[in-house]
Motif scaffolding. Sequence first.
Motif, PDB file in Angstrom:
ATOM      1  N   GLN A  46      -8.586  -0.274   7.817  1.00  0.00           N
ATOM      2  CA  GLN A  46      -8.196   0.800   8.729  1.00  0.00           C
ATOM      3  C   GLN A  46      -6.888   0.452   9.423  1.00  0.00           C
ATOM      4  O   GLN A  46      -5.991   1.290   9.543  1.00  0.00           O
ATOM      5  CB  GLN A  46      -9.302   1.048   9.750  1.00  0.00           C
ATOM      6  CG  GLN A  46      -8.978   2.156  10.726  1.00  0.00           C
ATOM      7  CD  GLN A  46     -10.167   2.493  11.627  1.00  0.00           C
ATOM      8  OE1 GLN A  46     -11.309   2.246  11.274  1.00  0.00           O
ATOM      9  NE2 GLN A  46      -9.875   3.061  12.774  1.00  0.00           N
ATOM     10  N   HIS A  47      -6.772  -0.782   9.864  1.00  0.00           N
ATOM     11  CA  HIS A  47      -5.560  -1.226  10.559  1.00  0.00           C
ATOM     12  C   HIS A  47      -4.331  -1.125   9.646  1.00  0.00           C
ATOM     13  O   HIS A  47      -3.274  -0.638  10.055  1.00  0.00           O
ATOM     14  CB  HIS A  47      -5.725  -2.665  11.058  1.00  0.00           C
ATOM     15  CG  HIS A  47      -4.476  -3.237  11.648  1.00  0.00           C
ATOM     16  ND1 HIS A  47      -3.995  -2.863  12.884  1.00  0.00           N
ATOM     17  CD2 HIS A  47      -3.585  -4.131  11.148  1.00  0.00           C
ATOM     18  CE1 HIS A  47      -2.866  -3.516  13.129  1.00  0.00           C
ATOM     19  NE2 HIS A  47      -2.604  -4.287  12.092  1.00  0.00           N
ATOM     20  N   MET A  48      -4.465  -1.592   8.408  1.00  0.00           N
ATOM     21  CA  MET A  48      -3.330  -1.571   7.484  1.00  0.00           C
ATOM     22  C   MET A  48      -2.944  -0.141   7.132  1.00  0.00           C
ATOM     23  O   MET A  48      -1.749   0.189   7.063  1.00  0.00           O
ATOM     24  CB  MET A  48      -3.660  -2.360   6.213  1.00  0.00           C
ATOM     25  CG  MET A  48      -2.493  -2.458   5.259  1.00  0.00           C
ATOM     26  SD  MET A  48      -0.968  -3.131   5.973  1.00  0.00           S
ATOM     27  CE  MET A  48      -1.450  -4.791   6.349  1.00  0.00           C
ATOM     28  N   LEU A  49      -3.926   0.735   6.919  1.00  0.00           N
ATOM     29  CA  LEU A  49      -3.622   2.129   6.622  1.00  0.00           C
ATOM     30  C   LEU A  49      -2.879   2.775   7.790  1.00  0.00           C
ATOM     31  O   LEU A  49      -1.876   3.463   7.591  1.00  0.00           O
ATOM     32  CB  LEU A  49      -4.901   2.914   6.292  1.00  0.00           C
ATOM     33  CG  LEU A  49      -4.702   4.391   5.965  1.00  0.00           C
ATOM     34  CD1 LEU A  49      -3.724   4.588   4.813  1.00  0.00           C
ATOM     35  CD2 LEU A  49      -6.056   5.033   5.644  1.00  0.00           C
ATOM     36  N   THR A  50      -3.350   2.519   8.995  1.00  0.00           N
ATOM     37  CA  THR A  50      -2.687   3.060  10.188  1.00  0.00           C
ATOM     38  C   THR A  50      -1.245   2.563  10.270  1.00  0.00           C
ATOM     39  O   THR A  50      -0.319   3.345  10.503  1.00  0.00           O
ATOM     40  CB  THR A  50      -3.449   2.656  11.460  1.00  0.00           C
ATOM     41  OG1 THR A  50      -4.770   3.188  11.391  1.00  0.00           O
ATOM     42  CG2 THR A  50      -2.764   3.156  12.708  1.00  0.00           C
ATOM     43  N   THR A  51      -1.042   1.274  10.063  1.00  0.00           N
ATOM     44  CA  THR A  51       0.295   0.679  10.126  1.00  0.00           C
ATOM     45  C   THR A  51       1.223   1.284   9.076  1.00  0.00           C
ATOM     46  O   THR A  51       2.362   1.657   9.382  1.00  0.00           O
ATOM     47  CB  THR A  51       0.207  -0.851   9.938  1.00  0.00           C
ATOM     48  OG1 THR A  51      -0.630  -1.390  10.957  1.00  0.00           O
ATOM     49  CG2 THR A  51       1.573  -1.500   9.990  1.00  0.00           C
ATOM     50  N   GLN A  52       0.731   1.382   7.853  1.00  0.00           N
ATOM     51  CA  GLN A  52       1.559   1.908   6.768  1.00  0.00           C
ATOM     52  C   GLN A  52       1.877   3.393   6.968  1.00  0.00           C
ATOM     53  O   GLN A  52       3.006   3.829   6.718  1.00  0.00           O
ATOM     54  CB  GLN A  52       0.862   1.701   5.418  1.00  0.00           C
ATOM     55  CG  GLN A  52       0.625   0.252   5.066  1.00  0.00           C
ATOM     56  CD  GLN A  52       1.908  -0.517   4.838  1.00  0.00           C
ATOM     57  OE1 GLN A  52       2.611  -0.300   3.855  1.00  0.00           O
ATOM     58  NE2 GLN A  52       2.234  -1.412   5.749  1.00  0.00           N
ATOM     59  N   LEU A  53       0.904   4.158   7.440  1.00  0.00           N
ATOM     60  CA  LEU A  53       1.144   5.581   7.699  1.00  0.00           C
ATOM     61  C   LEU A  53       2.169   5.772   8.810  1.00  0.00           C
ATOM     62  O   LEU A  53       3.047   6.632   8.713  1.00  0.00           O
ATOM     63  CB  LEU A  53      -0.161   6.291   8.056  1.00  0.00           C
ATOM     64  CG  LEU A  53      -1.095   6.584   6.890  1.00  0.00           C
ATOM     65  CD1 LEU A  53      -2.460   7.024   7.395  1.00  0.00           C
ATOM     66  CD2 LEU A  53      -0.501   7.641   5.956  1.00  0.00           C
ATOM     67  N   ARG A  54       2.077   4.965   9.846  1.00  0.00           N
ATOM     68  CA  ARG A  54       3.060   5.057  10.946  1.00  0.00           C
ATOM     69  C   ARG A  54       4.467   4.742  10.455  1.00  0.00           C
ATOM     70  O   ARG A  54       5.438   5.392  10.845  1.00  0.00           O
ATOM     71  CB  ARG A  54       2.670   4.118  12.083  1.00  0.00           C
ATOM     72  CG  ARG A  54       1.510   4.628  12.895  1.00  0.00           C
ATOM     73  CD  ARG A  54       1.177   3.693  14.026  1.00  0.00           C
ATOM     74  NE  ARG A  54       0.014   4.175  14.765  1.00  0.00           N
ATOM     75  CZ  ARG A  54      -0.726   3.434  15.552  1.00  0.00           C
ATOM     76  NH1 ARG A  54      -0.426   2.151  15.746  1.00  0.00           N
ATOM     77  NH2 ARG A  54      -1.762   3.941  16.167  1.00  0.00           N
TER      78      ARG A  54
ATOM     79  N   TRP B 158       0.781  -1.235   0.000  1.00  0.00           N
ATOM     80  CA  TRP B 158       0.000   0.000   0.000  1.00  0.00           C
ATOM     81  C   TRP B 158       0.813   1.286   0.000  1.00  0.00           C
ATOM     82  O   TRP B 158       0.278   2.358  -0.263  1.00  0.00           O
ATOM     83  CB  TRP B 158      -0.918   0.017   1.227  1.00  0.00           C
ATOM     84  CG  TRP B 158      -1.828  -1.158   1.270  1.00  0.00           C
ATOM     85  CD1 TRP B 158      -1.714  -2.260   2.079  1.00  0.00           C
ATOM     86  CD2 TRP B 158      -2.994  -1.390   0.469  1.00  0.00           C
ATOM     87  NE1 TRP B 158      -2.726  -3.148   1.826  1.00  0.00           N
ATOM     88  CE2 TRP B 158      -3.532  -2.637   0.851  1.00  0.00           C
ATOM     89  CE3 TRP B 158      -3.622  -0.662  -0.525  1.00  0.00           C
ATOM     90  CZ2 TRP B 158      -4.666  -3.166   0.263  1.00  0.00           C
ATOM     91  CZ3 TRP B 158      -4.762  -1.187  -1.110  1.00  0.00           C
ATOM     92  CH2 TRP B 158      -5.276  -2.419  -0.715  1.00  0.00           C
ATOM     93  N   LYS B 159       2.097   1.226   0.292  1.00  0.00           N
ATOM     94  CA  LYS B 159       2.873   2.456   0.482  1.00  0.00           C
ATOM     95  C   LYS B 159       2.928   3.335  -0.757  1.00  0.00           C
ATOM     96  O   LYS B 159       2.773   4.557  -0.666  1.00  0.00           O
ATOM     97  CB  LYS B 159       4.277   2.141   0.981  1.00  0.00           C
ATOM     98  CG  LYS B 159       4.268   1.696   2.425  1.00  0.00           C
ATOM     99  CD  LYS B 159       5.655   1.425   2.928  1.00  0.00           C
ATOM    100  CE  LYS B 159       5.577   0.916   4.353  1.00  0.00           C
ATOM    101  NZ  LYS B 159       6.877   0.476   4.828  1.00  0.00           N
ATOM    102  N   ALA B 160       3.140   2.745  -1.913  1.00  0.00           N
ATOM    103  CA  ALA B 160       3.197   3.551  -3.139  1.00  0.00           C
ATOM    104  C   ALA B 160       1.858   4.239  -3.386  1.00  0.00           C
ATOM    105  O   ALA B 160       1.816   5.414  -3.775  1.00  0.00           O
ATOM    106  CB  ALA B 160       3.585   2.689  -4.333  1.00  0.00           C
TER     107      ALA B 160
END
Length: 96
Positions: A35-43, A8-10
């Motif tokens: 939501q969990h994956m977005l939070t993890t990737q943003l962090r 998801w990072k790109a």
Amino acid sequence: MRMLTGKWKADILWRLGHGTLRFGELRRAIPGITQHMLTTQLRDLEAHGLVRRTIYPEVPPRVEYELTPSARDLGPVFNEIRIWSDKHAIALSPPI
């Protein structure tokens, strides 16, 4: 390179490249991300200095995400990858 790897990072960096977004806006802009994956990737992106998180002391709290200057410097790199992908997409596609 580890800071850029991940499913998801790109996509997150691409979306933020168009401007500052709140968490919910970013989540709606990326179909399929939880939501969990977005939070993890943003962090992770924040920890590597590519995303800036701003919390506004409001009720309810407003949190916005934007690219840092370091991430903006990656723009030409992503553009070259896109050009390469466009050029070679047919050659790399599996036969039907």
